[in-house]
Enzyme design. Structure first.
Site, PDB file in Angstrom:
ATOM      1  N   ILE A  12       1.659  -7.238  10.556  1.00  0.00           N
ATOM      2  CA  ILE A  12       2.812  -6.344  10.513  1.00  0.00           C
ATOM      3  C   ILE A  12       2.550  -5.078  11.321  1.00  0.00           C
ATOM      4  CG2 ILE A  12       4.297  -4.979   9.002  1.00  0.00           C
ATOM      5  CD1 ILE A  12       3.841  -7.077   6.818  1.00  0.00           C
ATOM      6  N   VAL A  51     -10.110   3.400   6.954  1.00  0.00           N
ATOM      7  CA  VAL A  51      -9.370   4.498   6.322  1.00  0.00           C
ATOM      8  C   VAL A  51     -10.149   5.122   5.161  1.00  0.00           C
ATOM      9  CG1 VAL A  51      -7.105   3.622   6.983  1.00  0.00           C
ATOM     10  CG2 VAL A  51      -8.091   2.948   4.777  1.00  0.00           C
ATOM     11  N   TYR A 174      -3.813  -8.313  -6.300  1.00  0.00           N
ATOM     12  CA  TYR A 174      -3.125  -7.697  -5.161  1.00  0.00           C
ATOM     13  C   TYR A 174      -1.906  -6.913  -5.628  1.00  0.00           C
ATOM     14  CZ  TYR A 174      -0.185  -7.350  -1.003  1.00  0.00           C
ATOM     15  OH  TYR A 174       0.623  -6.885   0.009  1.00  0.00           O
TER      16      TYR A 174
END
Length: 348
Positions: A12, A51, A174
């Protein structure tokens, strides 16, 4: 605008980066290229980094107007043993990013959330109105009765469109981490006066999906099987309803969110979906036809944590972001049948 896209080499994220560029924005990409989530364009020219690294983020956030946070370990997973990895990447990684945004004075976030936070979708009983469905009993599913009953009278329920104010009921590790990401981002917004769009993606498919992996979406699993000359394997009876949304539509939703401010101190959730439900069986059959491959095989059974029906209400995305999906199911599947699946990213 200068937009930091985390997970910028991913399925994505890479499409979002392209869409931002097409709209005249300046995307800055970072991705740690996890083997189970690698790939994207034929080449990746962004920063390779994590990150969870505050020093790296401090440099990347300089001059950034908006952060588009896509980096995550995704998918159903293999077993509960995956939980530490999901939490470390998805939730701790988000916490580090939010702290770095605070230090850098960046106050706008577009968060990749997911429809999995809802668990089951919205259901209505003929007698009792909108109700949370009763848990699906193993004995019923073994007998081929897959639809959840009314918790009050036991009668069949009618599935409807799930709105953004539906309660959270995550059914997998998740899903739990995506819910936690929203809570972390909401707290950050309240504390800093920042604004967050939580884009709850429904079943995203399209070019650059990862190849056959336990972490891939169902469209990729079906496509991978057909690529091997095998029938797609459909669980339950194939009548599970989902909202399949093309990845380029998802990218456009992200661009609109990056360009649109929210009220200060708020997290605004929106479903990112097509607004047109299809069954998992329809997806498998349409893909098999488009690939000129063998017909799907319906095998029954279910995976722990699977839900029966999740179909989105697209109203909020249309009213708040001006987003309406443009690529039809038929158009998207025809393209996806011929598009290459994602392999390892090449660095430039």
């Amino acid at each position: 605008m200068r937009v930091l896209v985390t997970g910028g080499a991913g399925f994505i994220g890479s499409h979002i980066a392209e869409a931002l560029s097409e709209h005249g924005h300046d995307p800055v990409l970072v991705d740690n290229l996890l083997p189970k989530a690698h790939g994207g364009p034929g080449t990746y020219s962004g920063v390779v980094g994590d990150v969870r690294d505050p020093a790296l983020l401090a440099g990347l956030l300089a001059g950034v107007d908006v952060v588009c946070h896509q980096a995550a370990v995704v998918g159903h997973g293999v077993s509960p043993a995956d939980a530490p990895e999901y939490a470390l990447h998805n939730d701790y990684g988000t916490a580090v990013l939010l702290a770095a945004m605070h230090e850098a004075g960046v106050r706008r976030l577009v968060l990749a959330s997911s429809m999995v936070v809802y668990g089951e979708g919205r259901y209505e009983c003929r007698t009792h109105g909108v109700v949370p469905p009763a848990p699906r009993r193993r004995s019923d599913m073994d007998d081929g009765r897959y639809d959840p009953p009314c918790p009050r009278c036991g009668e069949p329920l009618r599935p409807g469109l799930v709105p953004e104010d539906a309660p959270f009921d995550p059914r997998s590790t998740y899903a739990a981490t995506k819910a936690a990401q929203e809570f972390l981002a909401s707290a950050w917004a309240r504390q800093t006066g920042g604004g967050v769009w939580a884009l709850r993606y429904h079943n995203v498919y399209g070019p650059r999906m990862p190849r056959d992996t336990p972490y891939a979406g169902v469209a990729s699993l079906f496509r991978s099987a057909l690529e091997r000359g095998e029938s797609p394997t459909v669980l339950e009876d194939g009548n599970q309803r989902r909202d399949f949304v093309h990845v380029r539509d998802v990218a456009e939703a992200n661009v609109l969110a990056a360009e649109t401010t929210t009220p200060p101190g708020t997290l605004v959730p929106v479903n990112v979906c097509s607004g047109t439900p299809h069954t998992v069986g329809e997806l498998a059959a349409e893909l098999a036809k488009a690939c000129e491959g063998p017909a799907p095989t319906v095998v029954g059974g279910t995976r722990p944590g699977d839900v029966r029906h999740v179909v989105a209400d697209p109203t909020a995305a249309r009213e708040k972001l001006g987003f309406t999906a443009k690529i039809t199911f038929e158009q998207g599947i025809a393209e996806f049948a011929q598009a290459p699946l994602r392999s390892a990213a090449a660095l430039t």
